[in-house]
Design a protein around this motif. Structure first.
Motif, mmCIF file in Angstrom:
data_model
loop_
_atom_site.group_PDB
_atom_site.id
_atom_site.type_symbol
_atom_site.label_atom_id
_atom_site.label_comp_id
_atom_site.label_asym_id
_atom_site.label_seq_id
_atom_site.Cartn_x
_atom_site.Cartn_y
_atom_site.Cartn_z
ATOM 1 N N ASP A 28 0.790 -1.169 -0.054
ATOM 2 C CA ASP A 28 0.280 -0.155 -0.026
ATOM 3 C C ASP A 28 0.924 1.135 -0.098
ATOM 4 O O ASP A 28 0.701 2.060 -0.691
ATOM 5 N N ALA B 197 -10.138 5.349 -9.480
ATOM 6 C CA ALA B 197 -10.516 4.161 -8.934
ATOM 7 C C ALA B 197 -9.713 3.201 -9.227
ATOM 8 O O ALA B 197 -9.191 2.247 -8.557
ATOM 9 N N ALA B 198 -9.366 3.255 -10.458
ATOM 10 C CA ALA B 198 -8.600 2.060 -11.301
ATOM 11 C C ALA B 198 -7.163 2.143 -10.805
ATOM 12 O O ALA B 198 -6.270 1.173 -10.918
ATOM 13 N N HIS C 133 -4.177 1.808 -8.178
ATOM 14 C CA HIS C 133 -3.798 1.226 -6.917
ATOM 15 C C HIS C 133 -3.772 2.294 -5.791
ATOM 16 O O HIS C 133 -4.349 2.171 -4.545
ATOM 17 N N ARG D 99 -6.826 4.150 -4.931
ATOM 18 C CA ARG D 99 -7.833 3.105 -4.255
ATOM 19 C C ARG D 99 -7.263 3.046 -2.696
ATOM 20 O O ARG D 99 -8.047 2.893 -1.786
ATOM 21 N N ARG E 22 -7.875 6.047 -0.646
ATOM 22 C CA ARG E 22 -9.375 6.310 -0.146
ATOM 23 C C ARG E 22 -9.600 5.226 1.017
ATOM 24 O O ARG E 22 -10.193 5.662 1.863
ATOM 25 N N GLU E 23 -9.130 3.995 0.743
ATOM 26 C CA GLU E 23 -9.476 3.069 1.938
ATOM 27 C C GLU E 23 -8.900 3.621 3.109
ATOM 28 O O GLU E 23 -9.533 3.187 4.122
ATOM 29 N N THR F 267 -13.425 12.819 -2.979
ATOM 30 C CA THR F 267 -13.776 11.257 -3.386
ATOM 31 C C THR F 267 -15.255 10.892 -3.765
ATOM 32 O O THR F 267 -15.493 9.794 -4.340
ATOM 33 N N SER G 108 -17.011 10.158 -7.349
ATOM 34 C CA SER G 108 -16.519 8.765 -7.880
ATOM 35 C C SER G 108 -17.311 7.802 -6.986
ATOM 36 O O SER G 108 -17.560 6.598 -7.539
ATOM 37 N N GLN H 114 -19.798 4.685 -8.452
ATOM 38 C CA GLN H 114 -19.458 3.256 -8.195
ATOM 39 C C GLN H 114 -20.631 2.500 -7.708
ATOM 40 O O GLN H 114 -20.811 1.330 -7.787
#
Length: 495
Positions: free
Chosen positions: A289, A469-470, A472, A475, A478-479, A488, A491, A495
């Motif tokens: 990450d 979002a594609a 890495h 993503r 965000r997480e 965010t 977007s 989804q």
């Protein structure tokens, strides 16, 4: 989200905020100092700092890292580490004072260079004495305090003292006063927040135990110093003080914003990863990450800096620094590769596996020395030296990737994907900014071209955050809650 993850995310926010704030202060400071001082002044400072940097990592003895990484720490341990800091810092400061004339002779500098080196030697002792306090702050994960002490000491101690001295006509000495002011204020503020015992405990057995880890960290830092400053030494010796000054300012412009991001993350990741150093699965996920976010951000920033280097140098540094512009893109790429590798180094340092890191740095140094020799033999000049540095950084990057691939084979694909996506995005940004310059060149002043380039880069960045979002890295950001929800949300609805 676990408590450790939550604390780490908050720490990232604070340290990134401090890094952005420091960059916002550094830019006008650098612009002002570039007009108050000459390339020769910056060249002298760059060459003078080579010798203290030689001893800097030994003066600290990896003590701050040792404080953070140790599984348990008692008050007795703190006293032992402080005693070690006092001893090693004093010895290194005295050693630099003694060898200062030989250092000045090595780079063929003027006699004033000896006095500059000796003044900077005092900073070694100050930094060593403050290592215990800064390590304790990081170990306790008091990231807000770390961020504020870093920012205040930089703004007041470095920028404030430096620019005041320059305005008073101190010349190159204003850079020395600013550096010492920064070191002193950081040490004092850190101590004021932790107030550890100042009674040194000279327990030789425990001091040797600390040095088993801290000494390896110091060796790694020393090898990093050699790979970073060997080109500067070669430039100063064979191209002159003014050329060293141009190189120094180009390196600052190319790497300072990137270094702020890397240093902010490293201050958070080392204590966080040290707490899970025996949990292989969590370490692997954290590594993948961190690399995804790091590569995406750093390569994108490099594209912005490199594509607009001509306008940035002209606006921020002035006409006398025009020779720095052509060095910025390659120095920026070198900086990105080095900073990305430092995240891998932070991971293995948190695990206590610093021996392999020493081997990697030795291999990098061998490639750099060989490349420097070839560049000087072929009279490749500054560009030849930069090519040698770039080759050595690529070797370091590959070796870290291979090593960590063996330790964590499950993250091979996401890490490689992060590199590929970062390279593609940086290429897109570079092409967009180059197109803006191509269209506006000759029709608008440089400041207007730079504004248009930065506006284009901002639009691309917002598009990536909202609709990427594609990617890495996006993503993961965000997480982990690293991005504001307002950026965010559109977007997320998509989804």
């Amino acid at each position: 989200m676990t408590q450790l993850t939550s604390v780490t995310v908050r720490g990232m926010r604070w340290t990134y905020l401090a890094g952005v704030a420091a960059a916002a202060v550094q830019i006008p400071y650098a612009a002002a100092m570039a007009r108050l001082l000459t390339p020769e002044d910056f060249g002298l400072m760059a060459l003078a700092y080579l010798v203290p940097r030689f001893a800097h990592h030994f003066a600290q003895g990896g003590l701050a890292s040792a404080v953070v990484q140790r599984p348990s720490l008692t008050g007795r341990d703190v006293r032992v580490i402080f005693a070690l800091a006092l001893t090693v810092g004093s010895c290194c400061s005295a050693a630099v004072w003694l060898i200062a004339p030989y250092g000045a002779e090595l780079v063929r500098g003027p006699s004033e260079l000896t006095d500059l080196i000796r003044a900077l030697a005092l900073g070694l002792l100050i930094t060593a004495l403050g290592a215990t306090s800064t390590g304790l702050l990081s170990r306790s994960m008091r990231y807000r305090a770390v961020a504020l002490t870093d920012f205040i000491s930089f703004v007041v101690g470095y920028c404030g003292v430096g620019i005041t001295s320059a305005l008073l006509g101190a010349g190159v000495w204003s850079l020395v006063y600013g550096t010492l002011g920064w070191n002193l204020l950081l040490a004092l503020l850190s101590y004021a927040l932790v107030r550890h015992s100042l009674r040194p405990l000279f327990d030789m057995r425990e001091m040797r135990e600390v040095m088993r880890f801290g000494g390896k960290v110091s060796v790694n830092g020393f090898l990093e110093y050699l790979t970073a400053d060997l080109p500067k030494l070669a430039i100063g010796r064979y191209a002159g003080v003014a050329a060293a000054g141009l190189y120094d300012r180009a390196a600052l412009l190319a790497s300072f914003p990137l270094q702020q991001i890397q240093q902010a993350a490293s201050k958070v990741l080392l204590p966080a990863l040290s707490r899970i150093q025996h949990e292989t699965g969590r370490l692997a996920t954290s590594y993948a990450d961190a690399m995804a976010v790091t590569t995406l951000v750093l390569f994108s920033l490099w594209a912005v800096i490199g594509a607009s280097s001509e306008q940035l140098v002209a606006l921020l540094l002035g006409g006398q620094w025009r020779g720095s512009a052509e060095l910025v893109p390659i120095l920026g790429l070198i900086s990105v590769l080095g900073l990305v590798a430092q995240f891998s180094g932070t991971l293995v340092e948190a695990m206590g596996a610093v021996g392999g890191k020493v081997v990697i740095h030795l291999m990098q140094l061998l490639v750099l020395v060989a490349g420097t020799f070839v560049a000087l033999l072929l009279r490749g000049g500054v560009h030849g030296l930069m090519t040698a540095v770039l080759a050595s950084q690529l070797v370091k990057q590959i070796l870290f990737y291979v090593w960590l691939d063996r330790l964590f084979p499950t993250v091979r694909r996401p890490v490689a994907q992060g590199y590929a996506q970062a390279a593609a995005l940086s290429g897109l940004i570079w092409a967009a900014l180059w197109s803006v310059q191509l269209v506006l060149a000759g029709r608008c002043p440089g400041s207007a071209i730079l504004a248009a380039q930065l506006a284009a880069a901002t639009v691309l960045a917002l598009c990536c955050v909202r609709y990427g979002a594609a990617l890495h890295g996006i993503r993961v950001a965000r997480e982990r809650g690293l991005l504001p929800a307002a950026l965010t949300r559109p977007s997320a609805r998509g989804q």
